[in-house]
Design an enzyme around this catalytic site. Structure first.
Site, PDB file in Angstrom:
ATOM      1  N   LYS A 168     -24.533   5.381   9.945  1.00 61.65           N
ATOM      2  CA  LYS A 168     -23.105   5.537   9.630  1.00 61.65           C
ATOM      3  C   LYS A 168     -22.511   4.177   9.275  1.00 61.65           C
ATOM      4  O   LYS A 168     -22.284   3.339  10.125  1.00 61.65           O
ATOM      5  CB  LYS A 168     -22.342   6.134  10.819  1.00 61.65           C
ATOM      6  CG  LYS A 168     -21.135   6.880  10.320  1.00 61.65           C
ATOM      7  CD  LYS A 168     -19.771   6.595  10.831  1.00 61.65           C
ATOM      8  CE  LYS A 168     -19.225   5.339  11.285  1.00 61.65           C
ATOM      9  NZ  LYS A 168     -18.344   4.672  10.286  1.00 61.65           N
ATOM     10  N   GLU A 227     -11.261 -12.636  19.894  1.00 59.95           N
ATOM     11  CA  GLU A 227     -11.941 -12.754  18.607  1.00 59.95           C
ATOM     12  C   GLU A 227     -10.966 -12.388  17.494  1.00 59.95           C
ATOM     13  O   GLU A 227     -10.439 -11.276  17.463  1.00 59.95           O
ATOM     14  CB  GLU A 227     -13.150 -11.819  18.567  1.00 59.95           C
ATOM     15  CG  GLU A 227     -13.936 -11.980  17.294  1.00 59.95           C
ATOM     16  CD  GLU A 227     -15.191 -11.122  17.253  1.00 59.95           C
ATOM     17  OE1 GLU A 227     -15.113  -9.929  17.559  1.00 59.95           O
ATOM     18  OE2 GLU A 227     -16.251 -11.673  16.893  1.00 59.95           O
ATOM     19  N   GLU A 278     -24.510  -5.056  19.443  1.00 58.73           N
ATOM     20  CA  GLU A 278     -24.306  -6.423  18.956  1.00 58.73           C
ATOM     21  C   GLU A 278     -22.808  -6.538  18.701  1.00 58.73           C
ATOM     22  O   GLU A 278     -22.289  -5.917  17.779  1.00 58.73           O
ATOM     23  CB  GLU A 278     -25.148  -6.649  17.697  1.00 58.73           C
ATOM     24  CG  GLU A 278     -25.453  -8.096  17.435  1.00 58.73           C
ATOM     25  CD  GLU A 278     -24.324  -8.754  16.682  1.00 58.73           C
ATOM     26  OE1 GLU A 278     -23.450  -9.361  17.346  1.00 58.73           O
ATOM     27  OE2 GLU A 278     -24.297  -8.653  15.453  1.00 58.73           O
ATOM     28  N   CYS A 327     -19.471 -12.416  13.420  1.00 57.97           N
ATOM     29  CA  CYS A 327     -19.429 -12.351  14.892  1.00 57.97           C
ATOM     30  C   CYS A 327     -19.832 -13.681  15.518  1.00 57.97           C
ATOM     31  O   CYS A 327     -19.412 -13.997  16.622  1.00 57.97           O
ATOM     32  CB  CYS A 327     -20.287 -11.208  15.403  1.00 57.97           C
ATOM     33  SG  CYS A 327     -21.920 -11.207  14.695  1.00 57.97           S
TER      34      CYS A 327
END
Ligand code: ADP
Length: 477
Positions: free
Chosen positions: A174, A380, A249, A283
């Site tokens: 997906k 973040e 992750e 990331c």
């Protein structure tokens, strides 16, 4: 018709007949409509993946043959690099320089790396007592649900499909709703090079819809997810109901530590790449720059000079080093953090405002005077926003570096080899770079400590996460 779901070897519309638009982030305009997978499509795709797992050519195919298919897929992608790169650039806003030189060939090489592993996944013979032979087999986990983000669409697809297929699993992939196009094309290419129907299924659609249905589905044996820490936690909770295997992750707030004895020119380049590459939508972005106080001002001057030369532009132009952010939502999120940084007392040195009124462009943005307890140092941002934090010694640098819920990556810049290793060992992160930033290769494991993830991708560690270990006992006497 293009942009359909890929289920059981065929391109099909969504069961509901629904579609959704995917936009070009450089213009804000709709690129095309894409079939919108829902729960019924997840049902069909999982059934196809299960059937391919249990019977038919894939079920009986040996590792060498799987490896050949993976290799061919890589070759096919390399032959189509330019077209794939343009598709990726239009859909994601990533620069053509990066997609044609990095993402697409990188994804192809990922398939070819795992092609080499496909016939080298082996068990052991174990030294048990008594008249027994005991050996272990590494068997596929089964149906893998792969849910991936929009910042490296085709590369993340390869990071999931490569190891899953090498180990003999089947996959329902997906892609992110913002960037579904290259995943669909990849699904088509997989069929073209000969992957049997049902082995690679692709379901463009939304996270709460197709993604959530995949995570809940009892017929899915493992979820491999890359995305936000928030959704990662949700997935782990949901997956607990069926005890699916889960690898995650997730996010990061990576410290990039520059000591006064570093090669400062090199460190400036590393700091710029660390936070502005891919518009900071990485990331492992080096979003906290920790500067030893004695070089703070001199370093900052060079950094700001470099940042001012990195203005975002048309991602399809080979000259552009930065493109737009991926979406209006991401633009608002990033500008929201800029406002928060100012409100909490950090000093905005450069950037911080949208460029133009078409597309989602934000220039390199640098805050100084940042304390590690400010929001811009803790959360973040996933944008080109750097927080500069001064420190006085190794102990303070290490303490600040580790004072975060995340643990994905870090970098240390110094000419002192002892200090480099000592700090590399002291930092709680899955990757530590010394005098470099952002390196990633298929042979090196990747993943996070703490709330940055569960498990490791790439390298040999995939074997642990994409296989079940079976112990077989044979009486010999
Ligand atoms: P971002 O915030 O960067 O968009 P997300 O973690 O929201 O990252 O998205 C990463 C991937 O996870 C996307 O493919 C998205 O559709 C999917 N996703 C989002 N929410 C869910 C959910 N509740 N269940 C499963 N997948 C989800």
């Amino acid at each position: 018709m293009q942009n359909r779901l890929i289920i059981d070897g065929a391109a099909v519309p969504a069961a509901s007949g629904q579609t959704f638009p995917t936009l070009n982030p450089a213009t804000g305009e709709t690129l095309t409509e894409v079939a919108r997978a829902g729960a019924e499509d997840v049902e069909r795709a999982v059934a196809a993946a299960r059937a391919a797992m249990d019977k038919g050519p894939w079920a009986s195919m040996d590792g060498a043959a799987r490896g050949q298919l993976l290799w061919k897929l890589g070759e096919r992608m390399l032959a189509e690099t330019q077209a794939l790169a343009e598709l990726e650039t239009r859909d994601s806003g990533k620069t053509i320089r990066d997609t044609s030189g990095g993402d697409v060939p990188g994804a192809a090489r990922c398939f070819q790396y795992f092609a080499g592993w496909a016939d080298k996944i082996q068990g052991d013979v174990n030294p048990v007592s008594g008249p027994f032979l005991n050996y272990t087999r590494r068997e596929p986990v089964g149906v893998v649900g792969a849910v991936i983000p929009w910042n490296f669409p085709i590369l993340m697809a390869a990071w999931k499909l490569g190891p899953a297929l090498a180990a003999g699993n089947t996959v329902v992939l997906k892609p992110a709703e913002q960037t579904p196009l290259t995943a669909i094309r990849l699904g088509e290419l997989a069929l073209e090079v000969g992957f049997p129907p049902g082995v690679v299924n692709v379901l463009p659609g939304f996270g709460e819809e197709a993604g959530a249905a995949l995570v809940r589905h009892p017929g899915v044996n493992k979820i491999a997810f890359t995305g936000s820490t928030e959704v990662g936690k949700l997935i782990q909770r949901e997956a607990a109901a069926t005890l699916k295997r889960v690898t995650l992750e997730l996010g990061g707030k990576s410290p990039n530590i520059v000591f006064a004895d570093a090669d400062l020119e090199q460190a400036v380049r590393g700091a710029l790449t660390g936070i502005f590459y891919n518009q900071g939508q990485v990331c492992t972005a080096g979003s906290r720059l920790l500067l030893e106080r004695s070089v703070h001002d001199a370093f900052l001057a060079k950094l700001l000079d470099g940042a001012s030369k990195m203005q975002p532009g048309d991602p399809l132009s080979p000259k552009s080093r930065m493109g737009p952010l991926v979406s209006q939502q991401q633009l608002e999120r990033v500008l929201g953090y800029v406002a928060k940084g100012k409100a909490e007392g950090a000093r905005l040195e450069v950037g911080g405002e949208r460029v133009g009124d078409k597309g989602y462009f934000v220039p390199p943005t640098v805050f100084t005077g940042v304390r590690n307890d400010m929001t811009i140092a803790r959360e973040e941002i996933f944008g080109p926003v750097l927080s500069v934090i001064p420190f006085d010694d190794v102990a303070e640098a290490t303490r600040i570096a580790n004072d975060t819920i995340y643990g994905l990556a870090a970098a240390v810049w110094t000419r002192d080899i002892g200090k480099a290793h000592a700090v590399a060992h002291a930092i709680q992160a899955g990757t530590v770079w010394v005098n470099t930033y952002m390196n990633s290769q298929n042979a090196s494991p990747f993943g996070g400590y703490k709330q940055s993830g569960v498990g490791r991708e790439l390298g040999s560690s995939f074997i642990e996460h994409y296989t079940e270990l079976k112990s077989v006992w044979v009486r010999m006497g």
